[in-house]
Design a protein around this motif. Structure first.
Motif, PDB file in Angstrom:
ATOM      1  N   UNK A   1      16.862   2.264   5.136  1.00 45.42           N
ATOM      2  CA  UNK A   1      15.751   2.629   5.878  1.00 45.42           C
ATOM      3  C   UNK A   1      15.665   3.218   7.425  1.00 45.42           C
ATOM      4  N   UNK A   2      17.057   2.630   7.892  1.00 50.01           N
ATOM      5  CA  UNK A   2      17.259   3.147   9.296  1.00 50.01           C
ATOM      6  C   UNK A   2      17.444   4.608   9.395  1.00 50.01           C
ATOM      7  N   UNK A   3      17.665   5.345   8.370  1.00 46.01           N
ATOM      8  CA  UNK A   3      17.706   6.718   8.392  1.00 46.01           C
ATOM      9  C   UNK A   3      16.400   7.432   8.799  1.00 46.01           C
ATOM     10  N   UNK A   4      15.210   6.886   8.665  1.00 47.67           N
ATOM     11  CA  UNK A   4      14.116   7.340   9.212  1.00 47.67           C
ATOM     12  C   UNK A   4      13.576   6.395  10.120  1.00 47.67           C
TER      13      UNK A   4
ATOM     14  N   UNK B   1      11.640   2.165  11.469  1.00 47.28           N
ATOM     15  CA  UNK B   1      10.187   1.607  11.635  1.00 47.28           C
ATOM     16  C   UNK B   1       9.015   2.290  11.042  1.00 47.28           C
ATOM     17  N   UNK B   2       9.376   1.738   9.418  1.00 43.81           N
ATOM     18  CA  UNK B   2       8.364   2.025   8.707  1.00 43.81           C
ATOM     19  C   UNK B   2       8.038   1.002   7.808  1.00 43.81           C
ATOM     20  N   UNK B   3       6.952   0.990   6.740  1.00 46.33           N
ATOM     21  CA  UNK B   3       6.536   0.088   5.986  1.00 46.33           C
ATOM     22  C   UNK B   3       6.979   0.172   4.407  1.00 46.33           C
ATOM     23  N   UNK B   4       7.216  -0.790   3.994  1.00 43.84           N
ATOM     24  CA  UNK B   4       7.683  -0.958   2.406  1.00 43.84           C
ATOM     25  C   UNK B   4       6.494  -1.813   1.818  1.00 43.84           C
ATOM     26  N   UNK B   5       6.470  -1.796   0.771  1.00 48.13           N
ATOM     27  CA  UNK B   5       5.175  -2.447   0.077  1.00 48.13           C
ATOM     28  C   UNK B   5       5.668  -3.295  -1.303  1.00 48.13           C
ATOM     29  N   UNK B   6       5.269  -4.643  -1.453  1.00 44.58           N
ATOM     30  CA  UNK B   6       5.664  -5.313  -2.665  1.00 44.58           C
ATOM     31  C   UNK B   6       4.218  -5.870  -3.272  1.00 44.58           C
ATOM     32  N   UNK B   7       4.279  -6.173  -4.576  1.00 46.75           N
ATOM     33  CA  UNK B   7       3.121  -6.723  -5.171  1.00 46.75           C
ATOM     34  C   UNK B   7       3.598  -7.583  -6.512  1.00 46.75           C
ATOM     35  N   UNK B   8       3.038  -8.661  -6.760  1.00 51.28           N
ATOM     36  CA  UNK B   8       3.575  -9.205  -7.905  1.00 51.28           C
ATOM     37  C   UNK B   8       2.771 -10.782  -7.971  1.00 51.28           C
ATOM     38  N   UNK B   9       3.166 -11.252  -9.169  1.00 50.08           N
ATOM     39  CA  UNK B   9       2.198 -12.717  -9.254  1.00 50.08           C
ATOM     40  C   UNK B   9       2.968 -13.867  -8.902  1.00 50.08           C
ATOM     41  N   UNK B  10       4.382 -13.704  -8.822  1.00 53.08           N
ATOM     42  CA  UNK B  10       5.247 -14.742  -8.667  1.00 53.08           C
ATOM     43  C   UNK B  10       5.890 -14.913  -7.246  1.00 53.08           C
TER      44      UNK B  10
ATOM     45  N   UNK C   1      18.880  -4.514   2.690  1.00 50.75           N
ATOM     46  CA  UNK C   1      18.970  -3.098   2.933  1.00 50.75           C
ATOM     47  C   UNK C   1      18.579  -2.631   4.487  1.00 50.75           C
ATOM     48  N   UNK C   2      18.094  -3.532   5.244  1.00 51.37           N
ATOM     49  CA  UNK C   2      17.452  -3.134   6.664  1.00 51.37           C
ATOM     50  C   UNK C   2      16.224  -3.262   6.665  1.00 51.37           C
ATOM     51  N   UNK C   3      15.400  -3.347   6.031  1.00 55.16           N
ATOM     52  CA  UNK C   3      13.985  -3.401   6.065  1.00 55.16           C
ATOM     53  C   UNK C   3      13.451  -4.523   7.093  1.00 55.16           C
ATOM     54  N   UNK C   4      12.474  -4.186   7.935  1.00 52.30           N
ATOM     55  CA  UNK C   4      11.890  -5.194   8.881  1.00 52.30           C
ATOM     56  C   UNK C   4      10.376  -5.341   8.743  1.00 52.30           C
ATOM     57  N   UNK C   5       9.801  -4.137   8.362  1.00 51.63           N
ATOM     58  CA  UNK C   5       8.626  -4.311   7.877  1.00 51.63           C
ATOM     59  C   UNK C   5       7.877  -4.263   6.588  1.00 51.63           C
TER      60      UNK C   5
END
Length: 236
Positions: A163-166, A170-179, A193-197
């Motif tokens: 993610x630091x390449x962009x 400073x950008x957003x990743x999303x997750x979804x699930x039931x557990x 991987x380096x995600x903070x958001x």
């Protein structure tokens, strides 16, 4: 950790290389290992054959889907959306009790539609399912003993693993699930991987929006210039 990557395309390779770099034991799954290694031509999107690439990554093992899944403690699936449910259903036993992170888009290629959307590579694929269902939900219904998390799907996979390449990351990743425990595993991997958001969108039904975003992602990419990588940020 033992992590199975199901798929050998460009996105899967990004995860394979990064996970190996992070010190994980990586097992790669493909439908037919012998056929995969025998290919000498690029695939439909121009990705070079897997055999020479694999030779440059010692320690990474290639198996059938089932054998890779059996070895993995965490599963990341990049199987194309059109074939994912059937391929994963065939190895349900090896996936039982495990977390499966799905990042596929349920594309139908070369659609015969009234108002096609021309792109640099041909007509834009359509999404099936769409609106009232999602690929991730279909996978969860087919694999009730597996904990399915939708993630990674709103980015090119090379950006997911770096993610630091962009914008310095400073950008957003999303997750979804039931557990909750499965989403925590996905979150832990994203942090590695380096995600903070990372924004948890809640139950797996949110995968519908994540998958449908693929068209918007393409539109932005065309506007910026085909091949330009970018991120999106939820400002709150």
């Amino acid at each position: 950790m033992k992590i199975a990557i199901l798929g050998t395309g460009g996105g899967a390779r990004a995860h394979i290389a990064k996970l190996a770099e992070l010190g994980h034991e990586v097992h790669v799954g493909t439908r037919n290992p012998k056929a995969t290694l025998a290919r000498t031509e690029p695939d439909m999107v121009g990705t070079p054959p897997f055999g020479p690439w694999l030779a440059e990554h010692p320690g990474v093992e290639l198996h059938s889907f089932g054998h890779a899944a059996a070895r993995g403690e965490l599963i990341v699936s990049g199987i194309d959306g059109h074939n994912a449910v059937s391929a994963l259903s065939a190895i349900a036993g090896q996936l039982a009790g495990k977390t499966l992170i799905d990042y596929a888009v349920p594309y139908l290629y070369n659609p015969d539609i009234e108002h096609p959307w021309p792109t640099p590579w041909g007509v834009m694929p359509t999404l099936d399912p769409c609106d009232s269902d999602s690929l991730a939900e279909q996978i969860q219904r087919a694999l009730p003993d597996t904990k399915v998390v939708k993630a990674f799907v709103t980015q090119e996979q090379t950006t997911v693993v770096n993610p630091g390449a962009i914008g310095g990351g400073d950008h957003t990743m999303f997750i979804a699930g039931e557990h909750a425990d499965a989403k925590q595993q996905a979150l832990d991997l994203l942090k590695a991987y380096g995600w903070s958001d990372v924004l948890d969108l809640g139950p797996l039904v949110a995968a519908r929006g994540m998958e449908m975003y693929a068209h918007m992602h393409s539109a932005i990419g065309f506007a910026l210039g085909f091949g330009t990588h970018f991120g999106i940020k939820v400002v709150r």
